[in-house]
Design an enzyme around this catalytic site. Structure first.
Site, PDB file in Angstrom:
ATOM      1  N   LYS A  11       0.796  -1.165  -0.098  1.00 28.48           N
ATOM      2  CA  LYS A  11       0.159   0.074  -0.177  1.00 28.48           C
ATOM      3  C   LYS A  11       0.945   1.238   0.230  1.00 28.48           C
ATOM      4  O   LYS A  11       2.103   1.143   0.253  1.00 28.48           O
ATOM      5  CB  LYS A  11      -1.063  -0.011   1.141  1.00 28.48           C
ATOM      6  CG  LYS A  11      -2.123  -1.109   1.205  1.00 28.48           C
ATOM      7  CD  LYS A  11      -2.857  -1.284   2.401  1.00 28.48           C
ATOM      8  CE  LYS A  11      -4.055  -2.189   2.321  1.00 28.48           C
ATOM      9  NZ  LYS A  11      -4.953  -2.082   3.344  1.00 28.48           N
ATOM     10  N   TYR A  51     -12.493  -2.007  -3.378  1.00 28.59           N
ATOM     11  CA  TYR A  51     -12.947  -2.255  -2.150  1.00 28.59           C
ATOM     12  C   TYR A  51     -14.610  -1.967  -2.060  1.00 28.59           C
ATOM     13  O   TYR A  51     -14.943  -1.572  -1.063  1.00 28.59           O
ATOM     14  CB  TYR A  51     -12.256  -0.991  -1.186  1.00 28.59           C
ATOM     15  CG  TYR A  51     -10.843  -1.296  -0.779  1.00 28.59           C
ATOM     16  CD1 TYR A  51     -10.692  -2.613   0.002  1.00 28.59           C
ATOM     17  CD2 TYR A  51      -9.783  -0.644  -1.053  1.00 28.59           C
ATOM     18  CE1 TYR A  51      -9.401  -2.780   0.614  1.00 28.59           C
ATOM     19  CE2 TYR A  51      -8.535  -1.201  -0.682  1.00 28.59           C
ATOM     20  CZ  TYR A  51      -8.424  -2.137   0.003  1.00 28.59           C
ATOM     21  OH  TYR A  51      -7.329  -2.337   0.545  1.00 28.59           O
ATOM     22  N   ASN A 114      -2.134   0.398   6.703  1.00 24.50           N
ATOM     23  CA  ASN A 114      -1.417  -0.755   7.173  1.00 24.50           C
ATOM     24  C   ASN A 114      -0.600  -1.626   6.397  1.00 24.50           C
ATOM     25  O   ASN A 114      -0.469  -3.098   6.481  1.00 24.50           O
ATOM     26  CB  ASN A 114      -2.614  -1.838   7.958  1.00 24.50           C
ATOM     27  CG  ASN A 114      -3.733  -2.260   7.045  1.00 24.50           C
ATOM     28  OD1 ASN A 114      -3.563  -1.598   5.794  1.00 24.50           O
ATOM     29  ND2 ASN A 114      -4.697  -2.916   7.599  1.00 24.50           N
ATOM     30  N   HIS A 117      -2.406  -5.407   1.538  1.00 21.78           N
ATOM     31  CA  HIS A 117      -3.725  -6.068   1.230  1.00 21.78           C
ATOM     32  C   HIS A 117      -3.360  -7.438   0.890  1.00 21.78           C
ATOM     33  O   HIS A 117      -2.159  -7.793   0.177  1.00 21.78           O
ATOM     34  CB  HIS A 117      -4.442  -5.435   0.234  1.00 21.78           C
ATOM     35  CG  HIS A 117      -5.567  -6.254  -0.021  1.00 21.78           C
ATOM     36  ND1 HIS A 117      -6.882  -6.230   0.356  1.00 21.78           N
ATOM     37  CD2 HIS A 117      -5.508  -7.109  -1.070  1.00 21.78           C
ATOM     38  CE1 HIS A 117      -7.363  -7.422  -0.355  1.00 21.78           C
ATOM     39  NE2 HIS A 117      -6.659  -7.779  -1.192  1.00 21.78           N
ATOM     40  N   GLU A 128      -9.657 -10.953  -7.566  1.00 19.59           N
ATOM     41  CA  GLU A 128      -8.795  -9.881  -7.469  1.00 19.59           C
ATOM     42  C   GLU A 128      -7.545  -9.826  -8.397  1.00 19.59           C
ATOM     43  O   GLU A 128      -7.168  -8.875  -8.889  1.00 19.59           O
ATOM     44  CB  GLU A 128      -8.285  -9.640  -5.961  1.00 19.59           C
ATOM     45  CG  GLU A 128      -9.388  -9.461  -4.908  1.00 19.59           C
ATOM     46  CD  GLU A 128      -8.999  -9.343  -3.561  1.00 19.59           C
ATOM     47  OE1 GLU A 128      -9.938  -9.157  -2.733  1.00 19.59           O
ATOM     48  OE2 GLU A 128      -7.921  -9.742  -3.281  1.00 19.59           O
TER      49      GLU A 128
END
Ligand code: GDP
Length: 140
Positions: A11, A51, A114, A117, A128
């Site tokens: 990320k 998302y 965080n 993913h 995905e």
């Protein structure tokens, strides 16, 4: 256990801090192979679609803003039980609850930023992966 593939994103909080190599080392040390990898800057439409399951959650807008705030690294990881293995390597969503040695414990800034993913099921992994990669761009 069988060899399977999972989808991963490094990320923007992690690319900003130049942590791509250290995060990839965690995957490789745990036996996962990076069989596809591409750096990208997600569009708002891509982040919203990716998302979409969280659309009604209060953090959705912030999450989309965060995920489009800088470059990401899109990846396909392959290995034994890869979906569950990657979830273990990542650690809990909230780094405060993550186990020592996990990516999120070592690198995450907070519950939103965080660092990684990872798909939460084999079915979602397939969806995905197909969202971001053509079959010929995955080399196992
Ligand atoms: P994951 O599968 O561990 O990534 O967790 P989820 O699918 O539940 O959430 C997706 C992403 O949304 C997380 O990785 C975080 O970046 C973000 N997120 C989840 N819960 C929260 C929250 O309570 N607040 C904020 N600000 N972001 C959250």
């Amino acid at each position: 256990m069988a060899t399977e593939r999972t989808f991963s994103i490094i990320k923007p909080d992690a690319t900003r801090r130049n942590l791509t190599g250290r995060i990839n080392a965690k995957f490789e040390e745990a036996g996962l192979r990076i069989v596809a990898q591409r750096r990208a800057h997600l569009t708002q439409a891509q982040a919203e679609a990716f998302y979409g399951v969280h659309r009604e959650r209060p953090f959705f807008g912030g999450l989309v803003t965060f995920m489009t705030s800088g470059p990401v690294v899109l990846q396909v990881l392959e290995g034994e039980d890869a979906v569950a293995a990657n979830r273990r390597i990542m650690g809990a969503t909230n780094p405060a609850n993550a186990e020592p040695g996990t990516i999120r414990k070592e690198f995450a800034e907070d519950i939103e930023a965080n660092s990684v993913h990872g798909s939460d099921s084999a079915e979602n992994a397939a969806t995905e992966i197909a969202f971001f990669f053509k079959p010929e761009d995955i080399v196992g």
